[in-house]
Design a protein around this motif. Structure first.
Motif, PDB file in Angstrom:
ATOM      1  N   GLY A 183       0.815  -1.211   0.000  1.00  0.00           N
ATOM      2  CA  GLY A 183       0.000   0.000   0.000  1.00  0.00           C
ATOM      3  C   GLY A 183       0.842   1.251   0.000  1.00  0.00           C
ATOM      4  N   GLY A 184       0.574   2.152  -0.966  1.00  0.00           N
ATOM      5  CA  GLY A 184       1.371   3.362  -1.106  1.00  0.00           C
ATOM      6  C   GLY A 184       0.657   4.623  -0.686  1.00  0.00           C
ATOM      7  N   GLY A 185      -0.336   4.489   0.234  1.00  0.00           N
ATOM      8  CA  GLY A 185      -0.987   5.670   0.786  1.00  0.00           C
ATOM      9  C   GLY A 185      -0.117   6.328   1.840  1.00  0.00           C
ATOM     10  N   PRO A 186      -0.668   7.282   2.615  1.00  0.00           N
ATOM     11  CA  PRO A 186       0.138   7.993   3.617  1.00  0.00           C
ATOM     12  C   PRO A 186       0.857   7.065   4.593  1.00  0.00           C
ATOM     13  CG  PRO A 186      -1.967   9.081   3.328  1.00  0.00           C
ATOM     14  CD  PRO A 186      -2.044   7.807   2.546  1.00  0.00           C
ATOM     15  N   GLY A 187       0.179   6.012   5.056  1.00  0.00           N
ATOM     16  CA  GLY A 187       0.829   5.077   5.964  1.00  0.00           C
ATOM     17  C   GLY A 187       1.969   4.343   5.310  1.00  0.00           C
ATOM     18  N   ARG A 233      -1.092  -0.789  -6.098  1.00  0.00           N
ATOM     19  CA  ARG A 233      -1.852  -1.146  -7.295  1.00  0.00           C
ATOM     20  C   ARG A 233      -2.560   0.030  -7.953  1.00  0.00           C
ATOM     21  NH1 ARG A 233      -7.281  -1.293  -6.009  1.00  0.00           N
ATOM     22  NH2 ARG A 233      -7.783  -1.459  -3.791  1.00  0.00           N
ATOM     23  N   GLN A 234      -2.894   1.065  -7.168  1.00  0.00           N
ATOM     24  CA  GLN A 234      -3.753   2.132  -7.677  1.00  0.00           C
ATOM     25  C   GLN A 234      -2.998   3.369  -8.105  1.00  0.00           C
ATOM     26  OE1 GLN A 234      -6.446   3.612  -4.695  1.00  0.00           O
ATOM     27  NE2 GLN A 234      -7.719   4.731  -6.149  1.00  0.00           N
ATOM     28  N   GLY A 235      -2.072   3.796  -7.288  1.00  0.00           N
ATOM     29  CA  GLY A 235      -1.334   5.028  -7.537  1.00  0.00           C
ATOM     30  C   GLY A 235      -0.785   5.532  -6.218  1.00  0.00           C
ATOM     31  N   PHE A 236       0.367   6.155  -6.230  1.00  0.00           N
ATOM     32  CA  PHE A 236       1.027   6.534  -4.984  1.00  0.00           C
ATOM     33  C   PHE A 236       0.305   7.710  -4.328  1.00  0.00           C
ATOM     34  CE2 PHE A 236       3.959   4.101  -7.444  1.00  0.00           C
ATOM     35  CZ  PHE A 236       4.441   3.211  -6.489  1.00  0.00           C
ATOM     36  N   GLY A 237       0.181   7.571  -3.012  1.00  0.00           N
ATOM     37  CA  GLY A 237      -0.642   8.507  -2.254  1.00  0.00           C
ATOM     38  C   GLY A 237      -1.939   7.866  -1.843  1.00  0.00           C
ATOM     39  N   GLY A 238      -2.304   6.757  -2.516  1.00  0.00           N
ATOM     40  CA  GLY A 238      -3.517   6.019  -2.166  1.00  0.00           C
ATOM     41  C   GLY A 238      -4.775   6.850  -2.331  1.00  0.00           C
ATOM     42  N   SER A 239      -5.841   6.411  -1.679  1.00  0.00           N
ATOM     43  CA  SER A 239      -7.124   7.112  -1.803  1.00  0.00           C
ATOM     44  C   SER A 239      -7.044   8.522  -1.222  1.00  0.00           C
ATOM     45  CB  SER A 239      -8.234   6.315  -1.105  1.00  0.00           C
ATOM     46  OG  SER A 239      -7.947   6.150   0.276  1.00  0.00           O
ATOM     47  N   ALA A 240      -6.173   8.733  -0.220  1.00  0.00           N
ATOM     48  CA  ALA A 240      -6.043  10.072   0.369  1.00  0.00           C
ATOM     49  C   ALA A 240      -5.687  11.107  -0.685  1.00  0.00           C
ATOM     50  CB  ALA A 240      -4.986  10.057   1.472  1.00  0.00           C
ATOM     51  N   VAL A 241      -4.806  10.736  -1.600  1.00  0.00           N
ATOM     52  CA  VAL A 241      -4.360  11.664  -2.638  1.00  0.00           C
ATOM     53  C   VAL A 241      -5.247  11.601  -3.876  1.00  0.00           C
ATOM     54  CG1 VAL A 241      -2.485  12.141  -4.284  1.00  0.00           C
ATOM     55  CG2 VAL A 241      -1.972  11.744  -1.859  1.00  0.00           C
ATOM     56  N   LEU A 242      -5.643  10.394  -4.267  1.00  0.00           N
ATOM     57  CA  LEU A 242      -6.297  10.217  -5.563  1.00  0.00           C
ATOM     58  C   LEU A 242      -7.812  10.385  -5.542  1.00  0.00           C
ATOM     59  CD1 LEU A 242      -4.169   7.180  -6.745  1.00  0.00           C
ATOM     60  CD2 LEU A 242      -4.010   9.532  -7.559  1.00  0.00           C
ATOM     61  N   THR A 243      -8.473   9.961  -4.467  1.00  0.00           N
ATOM     62  CA  THR A 243      -9.947   9.976  -4.480  1.00  0.00           C
ATOM     63  C   THR A 243     -10.572  10.567  -3.230  1.00  0.00           C
ATOM     64  OG1 THR A 243     -10.059   7.732  -3.538  1.00  0.00           O
ATOM     65  CG2 THR A 243     -10.030   7.929  -5.950  1.00  0.00           C
ATOM     66  N   ASP A 244      -9.761  10.982  -2.266  1.00  0.00           N
ATOM     67  CA  ASP A 244     -10.357  11.408  -1.003  1.00  0.00           C
ATOM     68  C   ASP A 244      -9.885  12.793  -0.586  1.00  0.00           C
ATOM     69  OD1 ASP A 244     -11.605  11.547   1.440  1.00  0.00           O
ATOM     70  OD2 ASP A 244     -10.875   9.640   2.206  1.00  0.00           O
ATOM     71  N   VAL A 245      -8.823  12.861   0.207  1.00  0.00           N
ATOM     72  CA  VAL A 245      -8.450  14.120   0.839  1.00  0.00           C
ATOM     73  C   VAL A 245      -8.096  15.210  -0.173  1.00  0.00           C
ATOM     74  CG1 VAL A 245      -6.879  15.214   2.479  1.00  0.00           C
ATOM     75  CG2 VAL A 245      -7.621  12.849   2.853  1.00  0.00           C
ATOM     76  N   VAL A 246      -7.144  14.944  -1.059  1.00  0.00           N
ATOM     77  CA  VAL A 246      -6.696  15.985  -1.990  1.00  0.00           C
ATOM     78  C   VAL A 246      -7.829  16.468  -2.899  1.00  0.00           C
ATOM     79  CG1 VAL A 246      -5.161  16.481  -3.935  1.00  0.00           C
ATOM     80  CG2 VAL A 246      -4.270  15.329  -1.901  1.00  0.00           C
ATOM     81  N   PRO A 247      -8.541  15.570  -3.600  1.00  0.00           N
ATOM     82  CA  PRO A 247      -9.609  16.078  -4.460  1.00  0.00           C
ATOM     83  C   PRO A 247     -10.767  16.732  -3.705  1.00  0.00           C
ATOM     84  CG  PRO A 247      -9.530  13.673  -4.512  1.00  0.00           C
ATOM     85  CD  PRO A 247      -8.320  14.138  -3.796  1.00  0.00           C
ATOM     86  N   SER A 248     -11.176  16.143  -2.581  1.00  0.00           N
ATOM     87  CA  SER A 248     -12.323  16.699  -1.867  1.00  0.00           C
ATOM     88  C   SER A 248     -12.001  18.070  -1.283  1.00  0.00           C
ATOM     89  CB  SER A 248     -12.804  15.752  -0.764  1.00  0.00           C
ATOM     90  OG  SER A 248     -11.861  15.639   0.280  1.00  0.00           O
ATOM     91  N   LYS A 249     -10.798  18.243  -0.758  1.00  0.00           N
ATOM     92  CA  LYS A 249     -10.450  19.535  -0.176  1.00  0.00           C
ATOM     93  C   LYS A 249     -10.177  20.575  -1.261  1.00  0.00           C
ATOM     94  CE  LYS A 249     -10.858  17.201   3.531  1.00  0.00           C
ATOM     95  NZ  LYS A 249     -11.767  16.021   3.447  1.00  0.00           N
TER      96      LYS A 249
END
Length: 472
Positions: A16-20, A40-56
């Motif tokens: 897993g390449g998210g923040p953790g 598998r998805q992209g570095f930064g995980g959902s926090a960067v790609l689909t959650d924190v970065v885009p939503s904020k």
């Protein structure tokens, strides 16, 4: 014979390449370990790609719209000769921008990992035993890797209702919102937790007619009651319709396909053009091979860890949302860093959840740190409380801020700062002095005697602290 351990030769696999995951990889690599990171998805995980970065980023656009709506109070007017009406949002441009920023951030993280000497594998991993990972690269290549330690940082995915399957068109989860080309005319949000409240607030400010369905008696049921009340009052004033104590049973399309209809458990129905399902998330621990290694989980599938991010298996650690400790990117990153320090024999400061500062990016923002007023009421802590409305703050008056407050909790008799709540613009920034006070066990007088700029919103933090002073 004395046995010594060469920490620099340790091998670590991170799933897993998210923040953790990526924060852990950077720390371990800096300490000399041989690190392999599988994503598998992209570095930064959902926090960067689909959650924190885009939503904020979306919320940033909403904040600008909110400011434009309130310019009249500041004496700023739009000339009728230059404009025919209010500003509007080009959602396609907003979404293109936020997705572009997410990809840029992901690319920056990948470059940082490469520069640090981390071996990167694009694909998936599954535990075969306590030291072995079965790897399947995105190109189909399969093989096994062994390491002394394994970190699981696999994140979560949106929970779905069996009778309300998101399709990415009019019934959506929060990862699908960014594919919209036009602003939803009527958005129904199912779920009144942090995610639901943030998107309800943002789309309301962008111009959608928003209806928020809550299964509980209020918005943000797990948060500070005074903060939730402020947000509900703001929602009411801005036209967000909140339907409390109502459970969504199903979401279907209208006969002509241009509307969605949400059926409630009590028989009522709510109609809109789009529906966002925001009813929590599920850990990505299924088919991870946890049973092969003997890793224990909760009934919900979250991986059980201790305060140094270690599972019940000494060679396997876990970090991030998949542990269920706190669904925050900052906590995931801290868990990953703590895990690496413990693995490598470095100095370790165990995770202390009561010191976590969190923020809800509604308008106004809601930030918290330390103990809660509920814990005080339950007798868990003996503390004094002060709440000071921002309506008395001169800077807030100048900024035409109508909603918000500062709240501080201090230990009875000693005056040590135990926690606080900030509701207002940029509460995510204003919470820092309170977080520092909690972490360093500062006294309320330490806050009260520290100079603040006049006029400033932080002046209310100092003023609230002064009100908690007790003569010796």
């Amino acid at each position: 014979m004395t046995h010594t351990t060469d920490y620099a030769s340790r091998t670590i696999i991170i799933l897993g390449g998210g923040p953790g995951g990526y924060e852990a990889a950077l720390v371990a690599s800096s300490l000399g370990a041989q690190v392999t990171l599988i994503e598998r998805q992209g570095f930064g995980g959902s926090a960067v790609l689909t959650d924190v970065v885009p939503s904020k980023t979306l919320i940033a656009s909403a904040d600008i719209m909110a400011s434009l709506d309130e310019t009249a109070d500041l004496g700023i007017c739009f000339s009728e000769e230059k404009t025919t009406g209010k500003p509007y949002v080009d959602l396609k441009t907003v979404n293109e921008r936020l997705l572009r920023l997410a990809q840029q951030q992901s690319a920056d993280i990948k470059r940082s990992l490469e520069r640090a000497g981390v071996t990167i594998i694009e694909g998936t991993g599954k535990l075969k035993d306590q030291y072995t990972v079965e790897v399947r690269e995105s190109n189909g290549l399969s093989y096994e890797l062994r390491a002394e330690f394994i970190l699981l940082a696999v994140g979560t995915h949106p929970r779905e209702l069996p009778t309300a399957k998101p399709d990415g068109e009019r019934i959506l989860n929060w990862t699908q919102l960014y594919s919209l080309k036009e602003l939803p005319e009527e958005l129904i949000v199912v779920g009144s937790g942090v995610t639901g409240a943030e998107f309800a607030s943002a789309y309301n400010r962008l111009g959608s007619h928003v209806t928020l369905i809550s299964s509980r008696d209020r918005v943000l049921p797990g948060e500070d009651e005074d903060a939730a009340e402020v947000l509900e009052n703001v929602f009411d004033r801005r036209g967000v319709k909140v339907i409390p104590r109502s459970r969504a049973q199903a979401v279907n399309y209208s006969e002509d396909g241009t509307k969605v209809i949400v059926s409630l458990a009590d028989g009522r129905k709510v109609q809109g053009t789009h529906c966002l399902i925001a009813v929590g998330s599920i850990p990505n621990t299924e088919n991870l091979g946890l049973e092969n290694a003997g890793v224990k989980t909760t009934q919900s599938g979250h991986i059980i860890v201790d305060k140094v991010s270690r599972t019940n298996i000494s060679s396997i650690y876990a970090a991030g949302d998949c542990t269920g400790v706190y669904p925050l990117a900052s906590v995931a990153a801290m868990q990953g860093r703590v895990a690496m320090a413990h693995m490598m024999g470095d100095a370790v400061k165990p995770l202390r959840t009561h010191q976590v500062a969190a923020n809800i990016f509604t308008s106004p923002e809601i930030a918290t740190v330390g103990i809660t007023e509920k814990e005080i009421a339950q007798g868990t802590y003996r503390a004094d409380t002060i709440m000071l409305s921002l309506s008395t703050n001169p800077r807030a008056k100048m900024m035409a801020v109508k909603d918000g407050f500062i709240k501080i909790f201090s230990r009875q008799h000693s005056g040590t700062v135990l926690g606080g709540v900030v509701v207002g613009p940029r509460a995510s920034e204003l919470i820092f002095p309170l977080a520092l006070a909690v972490d360093k066990k500062l006294h309320v007088d330490d806050l009260a005697e520290t100079f603040t700029v006049y006029p400033s919103l932080t002046g209310s933090i100092s003023e609230a602290a002064r009100k908690l002073h007790k003569a010796l």
